[in-house]
Design a protein around this motif. Sequence first.
Motif, PDB file in Angstrom:
ATOM      1  N   UNK A  34      37.597   1.680   0.943  1.00 39.84           N
ATOM      2  CA  UNK A  34      36.979   2.928   1.134  1.00 39.84           C
ATOM      3  C   UNK A  34      35.919   3.027   0.366  1.00 39.84           C
ATOM      4  N   UNK A  35      35.095   2.099  -0.302  1.00 38.16           N
ATOM      5  CA  UNK A  35      33.968   2.391  -0.956  1.00 38.16           C
ATOM      6  C   UNK A  35      32.825   2.871  -0.076  1.00 38.16           C
ATOM      7  N   UNK A  36      31.932   3.970  -0.605  1.00 38.71           N
ATOM      8  CA  UNK A  36      31.033   4.557  -0.015  1.00 38.71           C
ATOM      9  C   UNK A  36      29.743   3.594   0.426  1.00 38.71           C
ATOM     10  N   UNK A  37      29.618   3.594   1.558  1.00 36.96           N
ATOM     11  CA  UNK A  37      28.268   2.716   2.100  1.00 36.96           C
ATOM     12  C   UNK A  37      27.479   3.376   3.042  1.00 36.96           C
ATOM     13  N   UNK A  38      26.302   2.617   3.258  1.00 43.18           N
ATOM     14  CA  UNK A  38      25.307   3.361   4.140  1.00 43.18           C
ATOM     15  C   UNK A  38      25.773   2.898   5.580  1.00 43.18           C
ATOM     16  N   UNK A  39      25.210   4.205   6.601  1.00 42.99           N
ATOM     17  CA  UNK A  39      25.587   4.065   7.985  1.00 42.99           C
ATOM     18  C   UNK A  39      24.279   3.657   8.507  1.00 42.99           C
ATOM     19  N   UNK A  40      24.009   2.530   8.569  1.00 40.53           N
ATOM     20  CA  UNK A  40      22.847   1.834   9.091  1.00 40.53           C
ATOM     21  C   UNK A  40      22.786   1.842  10.786  1.00 40.53           C
ATOM     22  N   UNK A  41      23.893   2.422  11.274  1.00 38.88           N
ATOM     23  CA  UNK A  41      23.641   2.501  12.909  1.00 38.88           C
ATOM     24  C   UNK A  41      22.892   3.885  13.225  1.00 38.88           C
ATOM     25  N   UNK A  42      22.938   4.835  12.123  1.00 39.73           N
ATOM     26  CA  UNK A  42      22.297   6.061  12.337  1.00 39.73           C
ATOM     27  C   UNK A  42      20.936   6.235  11.884  1.00 39.73           C
ATOM     28  N   UNK A  43      20.169   5.331  11.399  1.00 36.00           N
ATOM     29  CA  UNK A  43      18.851   5.099  10.846  1.00 36.00           C
ATOM     30  C   UNK A  43      17.811   5.366  12.009  1.00 36.00           C
ATOM     31  N   UNK A  44      16.884   6.254  11.622  1.00 37.25           N
ATOM     32  CA  UNK A  44      15.532   6.526  12.441  1.00 37.25           C
ATOM     33  C   UNK A  44      14.738   5.253  11.790  1.00 37.25           C
TER      34      UNK A  44
END
Length: 168
Positions: free
Chosen positions: A66-76
């Motif tokens: 459950x480490x915090x991570x970036x959500x690359x799928x929602x990048x503009x």
Amino acid sequence: MALPGSIPTLQAHNSGNYTRVDNVFCTDTLLECAVTCNTVPSLQPMLTDHLPICTTFDIRIPIVDQRERWCWAKVNWDDFQKRLKELLETLELPSELTTETDFWRALREFDEVTTKVIAELIPKAKPSPYQRRWWNETLTAMKRRTSALSGKSHRHRFERDHPVHEDF
């Protein structure tokens, strides 16, 4: 075998003797998860000779890190590219790196700019212990559409020429 060999699984009607005629088989992987496997004579239905076999397995769902991570799928990506270009243009980098010190300074500055843009424009993902990393919003929309078409197709199942069958 999950059920130990010494446990009887049948009580003969005519003699009342206990015998072993039933076996409980499972894969090696599942056998490692077996907690208990035993007969439960108190649950035996009337007029039956076989004893019920109760097996318990410990098959917990694996918890995802459950480490915090970036959500690359929602990048503009257009905004990301513009912002990165703006900040890179503000850097005063030499056109040619001649020394090792210049290289490491330029790399550090580039890394700082990239990290800043990522922190500004890329949203954090909400961690879920049961997440499926391969699933995304496009698949969710496709599943909803398929489910809706499935229902319509079922409602018109007796109308073979209905156009919903071709869509589904």
